[in-house]
Write an enzyme that holds these catalytic residues in place. Structure first.
Site, PDB file in Angstrom:
ATOM      1  CB  ILE A 213     -15.436   7.106 -26.649  1.00  0.00           C
ATOM      2  CG1 ILE A 213     -14.072   7.098 -25.956  1.00  0.00           C
ATOM      3  CG2 ILE A 213     -16.462   7.863 -25.805  1.00  0.00           C
ATOM      4  CD1 ILE A 213     -13.233   8.289 -26.270  1.00  0.00           C
ATOM      5  CE1 TYR A 446      -9.720  22.470 -36.837  1.00  0.00           C
ATOM      6  CE2 TYR A 446      -8.302  24.293 -36.206  1.00  0.00           C
ATOM      7  CZ  TYR A 446      -9.558  23.799 -36.479  1.00  0.00           C
ATOM      8  OH  TYR A 446     -10.646  24.635 -36.405  1.00  0.00           O
TER       9      TYR A 446
HETATM   10  P1  FDA Z   1     -12.847  10.601 -37.351  1.00  0.00           P
HETATM   11  O1  FDA Z   1     -13.909   9.586 -37.346  1.00  0.00           O
HETATM   12  O2  FDA Z   1     -11.956  10.672 -38.549  1.00  0.00           O
HETATM   13  O3  FDA Z   1     -11.991  10.483 -36.031  1.00  0.00           O
HETATM   14  C1  FDA Z   1     -10.938  11.355 -35.692  1.00  0.00           C
HETATM   15  C2  FDA Z   1     -10.005  10.669 -34.701  1.00  0.00           C
HETATM   16  O4  FDA Z   1     -10.729  10.304 -33.537  1.00  0.00           O
HETATM   17  C3  FDA Z   1      -9.393   9.382 -35.231  1.00  0.00           C
HETATM   18  O5  FDA Z   1      -8.145   9.191 -34.625  1.00  0.00           O
HETATM   19  C4  FDA Z   1     -10.363   8.330 -34.731  1.00  0.00           C
HETATM   20  O6  FDA Z   1      -9.809   7.045 -34.636  1.00  0.00           O
HETATM   21  C5  FDA Z   1     -10.741   8.873 -33.377  1.00  0.00           C
HETATM   22  N1  FDA Z   1     -12.101   8.499 -33.007  1.00  0.00           N
HETATM   23  C6  FDA Z   1     -13.226   8.794 -33.685  1.00  0.00           C
HETATM   24  N2  FDA Z   1     -14.288   8.313 -33.049  1.00  0.00           N
HETATM   25  C7  FDA Z   1     -13.832   7.681 -31.943  1.00  0.00           C
HETATM   26  C8  FDA Z   1     -14.473   6.981 -30.906  1.00  0.00           C
HETATM   27  N3  FDA Z   1     -15.787   6.850 -30.874  1.00  0.00           N
HETATM   28  N4  FDA Z   1     -13.710   6.416 -29.940  1.00  0.00           N
HETATM   29  C9  FDA Z   1     -12.367   6.546 -29.979  1.00  0.00           C
HETATM   30  N5  FDA Z   1     -11.706   7.224 -30.938  1.00  0.00           N
HETATM   31  C10 FDA Z   1     -12.435   7.786 -31.922  1.00  0.00           C
HETATM   32  N6  FDA Z   1     -12.873  21.118 -35.240  1.00  0.00           N
HETATM   33  C11 FDA Z   1     -13.299  22.075 -34.366  1.00  0.00           C
HETATM   34  O7  FDA Z   1     -12.918  22.063 -33.203  1.00  0.00           O
HETATM   35  N7  FDA Z   1     -14.167  23.033 -34.783  1.00  0.00           N
HETATM   36  C12 FDA Z   1     -14.659  23.080 -36.051  1.00  0.00           C
HETATM   37  O8  FDA Z   1     -15.452  23.965 -36.375  1.00  0.00           O
HETATM   38  C13 FDA Z   1     -14.217  22.084 -36.974  1.00  0.00           C
HETATM   39  N8  FDA Z   1     -14.641  22.096 -38.268  1.00  0.00           N
HETATM   40  C14 FDA Z   1     -14.212  21.118 -39.146  1.00  0.00           C
HETATM   41  C15 FDA Z   1     -14.653  21.133 -40.472  1.00  0.00           C
HETATM   42  C16 FDA Z   1     -14.215  20.158 -41.372  1.00  0.00           C
HETATM   43  C17 FDA Z   1     -14.728  20.186 -42.787  1.00  0.00           C
HETATM   44  C18 FDA Z   1     -13.305  19.167 -40.939  1.00  0.00           C
HETATM   45  C19 FDA Z   1     -12.807  18.131 -41.901  1.00  0.00           C
HETATM   46  C20 FDA Z   1     -12.870  19.158 -39.621  1.00  0.00           C
HETATM   47  C21 FDA Z   1     -13.305  20.128 -38.715  1.00  0.00           C
HETATM   48  N9  FDA Z   1     -12.861  20.141 -37.390  1.00  0.00           N
HETATM   49  C22 FDA Z   1     -13.313  21.110 -36.530  1.00  0.00           C
HETATM   50  C23 FDA Z   1     -11.909  19.124 -36.918  1.00  0.00           C
HETATM   51  C24 FDA Z   1     -12.644  17.962 -36.260  1.00  0.00           C
HETATM   52  O9  FDA Z   1     -13.045  18.350 -34.955  1.00  0.00           O
HETATM   53  C25 FDA Z   1     -11.728  16.737 -36.156  1.00  0.00           C
HETATM   54  O10 FDA Z   1     -11.303  16.352 -37.424  1.00  0.00           O
HETATM   55  C26 FDA Z   1     -12.438  15.589 -35.431  1.00  0.00           C
HETATM   56  O11 FDA Z   1     -11.484  14.709 -34.883  1.00  0.00           O
HETATM   57  C27 FDA Z   1     -13.337  14.835 -36.374  1.00  0.00           C
HETATM   58  O12 FDA Z   1     -14.082  13.880 -35.709  1.00  0.00           O
HETATM   59  P2  FDA Z   1     -14.729  12.701 -36.581  1.00  0.00           P
HETATM   60  O13 FDA Z   1     -15.407  11.782 -35.656  1.00  0.00           O
HETATM   61  O14 FDA Z   1     -15.517  13.285 -37.713  1.00  0.00           O
HETATM   62  O15 FDA Z   1     -13.443  12.072 -37.242  1.00  0.00           O
END
Ligand code: FDA
Length: 502
Positions: A213, A446
């Site tokens: 996405i 999570y």
């Molecule tokens: P990342 O890049 O690691 O992706 C997470 C997952 O989504 C993986 O499976 C990845 O392959 C997939 N993905 C990522 N981008 C994609 C794309 N463009 N297309 C398809 N798949 C994709 N949650 C919440 O609801 N409220 C909050 O306040 C917080 N706070 C928080 C604080 C901290 C310090 C952490 C570590 C985590 C949170 N979270 C959270 C949880 C957070 O929402 C969750 O970890 C998300 O999946 C992170 O997204 P990222 O793109 O950063 O992760």
């Protein structure tokens, strides 16, 4: 080998129109390790024994993503998509089979349209970048998403996304009105082209099962020019148990404008014996002025004794700084910092549908005292969350949920990992009688691999063991959508949705 075949496929397809070396980072490139570690939020996966990607692709243009998908399929490389790298189990950058990472860090433009009250956001942007961009244009608009500014849009929006104004406006994914995805055939689809089934699935079902996405269109929401924040910490000696008992009864019934979560942890004892005590912080954000908040709290939660002195009025973007742990008077530019120092951690989640009794809490306090740095974040539901039906999006935790729990433990040295993992699993087992059951619910964002993982060719029936916990009966529709969009199960990982054939 697989890497050079991929490179050849990539350059051939692009007819050398891009300098491949800027977009593809092999294990021999000097950019490889810094890039890999840049947004690797959980240091548990920094160990040298953790499998590394063959390649990292950092696309600047969509055709590079299309080509990466086509060449990966040809060469038998799996794809992990990474936006902000905050996946709790590292699934965006770890895999046990040969794989590459598509890291979206260069695709992070944000276009805000205040007149139309909407925005297009590329997946590689962070929440902090989004909040900053909104605040630059308006102080009466906001967006209901998470509190941590470094979280990536791609993972967060595709898994739900809640924060301090979700009782008023729902999840981030509830406010998505269009999206752009590159599918398994390398086709770029918007909402109209992907159809309502796939558009439904990517708003809470996790993006990584369905494609890459690349961007999201969202509705912005209205926030008042003045909001009020407060934080009241109470130790057990200061009656935290009774206050928490009361909190459990009122937190999901408060007006939608008031978010009052409670955070449990340990505190140095105020007495001189040097020991620690359990403390519960009651922290709130009210979408309005303190002159209205104080009587509201007096009527609903007088025991907490909220006074004007406890309250700070500010604008919404300052409340974003506050909940991110920054000074509310500092520069908003801190929201643009993408990498923050981090630790190793393990987290798990639960949902509570009836208040935990006093006896349950007493055992919980004892468990917290066994660990060095435990945190439990209790987030109240209700409000707008109860108005949206369980099947509206894949995120099913709606009416009937009092609050969600996030259990979190972090530590510095990976030698200590087993000890802390044991503790949090023991805590989770202890909580069994007090939380949702059949299924025991969990929040997909999570991510927790303890609740179940796919094996090679896992069937839909087998995957229900973990799928029902995240999605309840929406899991079936997710598996049907998966079958429509990616029947060969190319986009797969330990907790990807398996295809369910008709
Ligand atoms: P990342 O890049 O690691 O992706 C997470 C997952 O989504 C993986 O499976 C990845 O392959 C997939 N993905 C990522 N981008 C994609 C794309 N463009 N297309 C398809 N798949 C994709 N949650 C919440 O609801 N409220 C909050 O306040 C917080 N706070 C928080 C604080 C901290 C310090 C952490 C570590 C985590 C949170 N979270 C959270 C949880 C957070 O929402 C969750 O970890 C998300 O999946 C992170 O997204 P990222 O793109 O950063 O992760």
């Amino acid at each position: 080998d697989i890497d050079s075949s991929f490179l050849q496929c990539f350059s051939l397809a692009l007819k050398n129109s891009t300098s491949t070396s800027k977009v593809i980072h092999t294990q021999n490139s000097s950019s490889y390790t810094p890039l890999l570690q840049f947004s690797q939020r959980n240091h548990r996966f920094l160990n040298s024994s953790v499998p590394k990607p063959n390649l990292i692709v950092t696309p600047n243009e969509l055709f590079q993503i299309q080509t990466t998908i086509i060449c990966s399929k040809k060469q038998g490389l799996q794809i992990r998509v990474r936006s902000g790298g905050h996946d709790y189990e590292g699934l965006s950058y770890v895999s046990n089979v040969p794989f590459l990472i598509i890291d979206l860090t260069n695709l992070r433009s944000i276009t805000i349209d205040i007149k139309e009250e909407n925005a297009w956001i590329q997946s590689g942007a962070t929440l902090g970048e989004l909040y900053y961009a909104i605040a630059n244009k308006s102080n009466v608009h906001g967006f209901p998403a998470g509190s941590c500014p470094t979280v990536g849009i791609g993972g967060h929006f595709s898994g739900g996304g809640f924060g301090t104004i979700f009782r008023k406006y729902g999840l981030a994914s509830d406010n998505v009105i269009d999206a752009q995805i590159v599918d398994v055939n390398g086709k770029i689809l918007n909402r109209k082209m992907m159809g309502e089934n796939l558009f439904w699935a990517i708003r809470g079902g996790g993006g990584s099962s369905f494609g890459v996405i690349t961007a999201w269109k969202v509705k912005l929401v209205n926030v008042p020019s003045v909001v009020t924040v407060f934080n009241i910490p109470k130790s057990l000696e200061q009656n935290a148990t009774t206050l928490f008992m009361k909190w459990q009864i009122i937190a999901n019934k408060l007006p939608n404008e008031l978010f009052l979560h409670s955070v449990m942890g340990l505190d140095a004892k105020s007495s001189s014996d040097g020991g620690k005590t359990v403390a519960v912080s009651f922290t709130g954000l009210y979408l309005g002025k303190q002159k209205n908040l104080v009587p509201l709290m007096e009527n609903n939660f007088a025991e907490l004794n909220l006074q004007h002195d406890n309250c700070t009025e500010m604008c919404w973007i300052q409340s974003v700084l506050y909940f991110a742990g920054y000074s509310i008077n500092g520069s908003l530019k801190v929201l643009l910092q993408r990498n923050k120092t981090s630790t190793s951690f393990k987290a798990k989640s639960d949902y509570v549908t009836k208040p935990i009794p006093m006896s349950g809490l007493e055992g919980l306090w004892n468990m917290l005292l066994e660990e060095k740095n435990p945190t439990l974040i209790m987030s109240p539901y209700g409000g707008r969350m109860s108005e949206i039906s369980e099947s509206e999006t894949p995120f099913p935790h709606r009416n009937g949920i009092i609050y969600g729990i996030q259990y979190l433990v972090d530590w510095d040295s990976n030698e200590e990992t087993p000890k802390h993992m044991d503790w949090i699993r023991k805590l989770y087992a202890y909580m069994t009688p007090y939380v949702s059951m059949c299924p025991r619910l969990a929040y997909m964002n999570y991510r927790d691999l303890d609740i179940g993982v796919n094996r090679e060719n896992t069937s839909y029936e087998e995957a229900k063991s973990w799928g029902m916990k995240y999605f309840k009966s929406n899991f079936e529709r997710l598996a049907q959508v998966k079958n429509e969009i990616d029947p060969s199960n190319f986009f797969r990982h330990e907790q990807s949705i398996p295809p369910l054939s008709a």
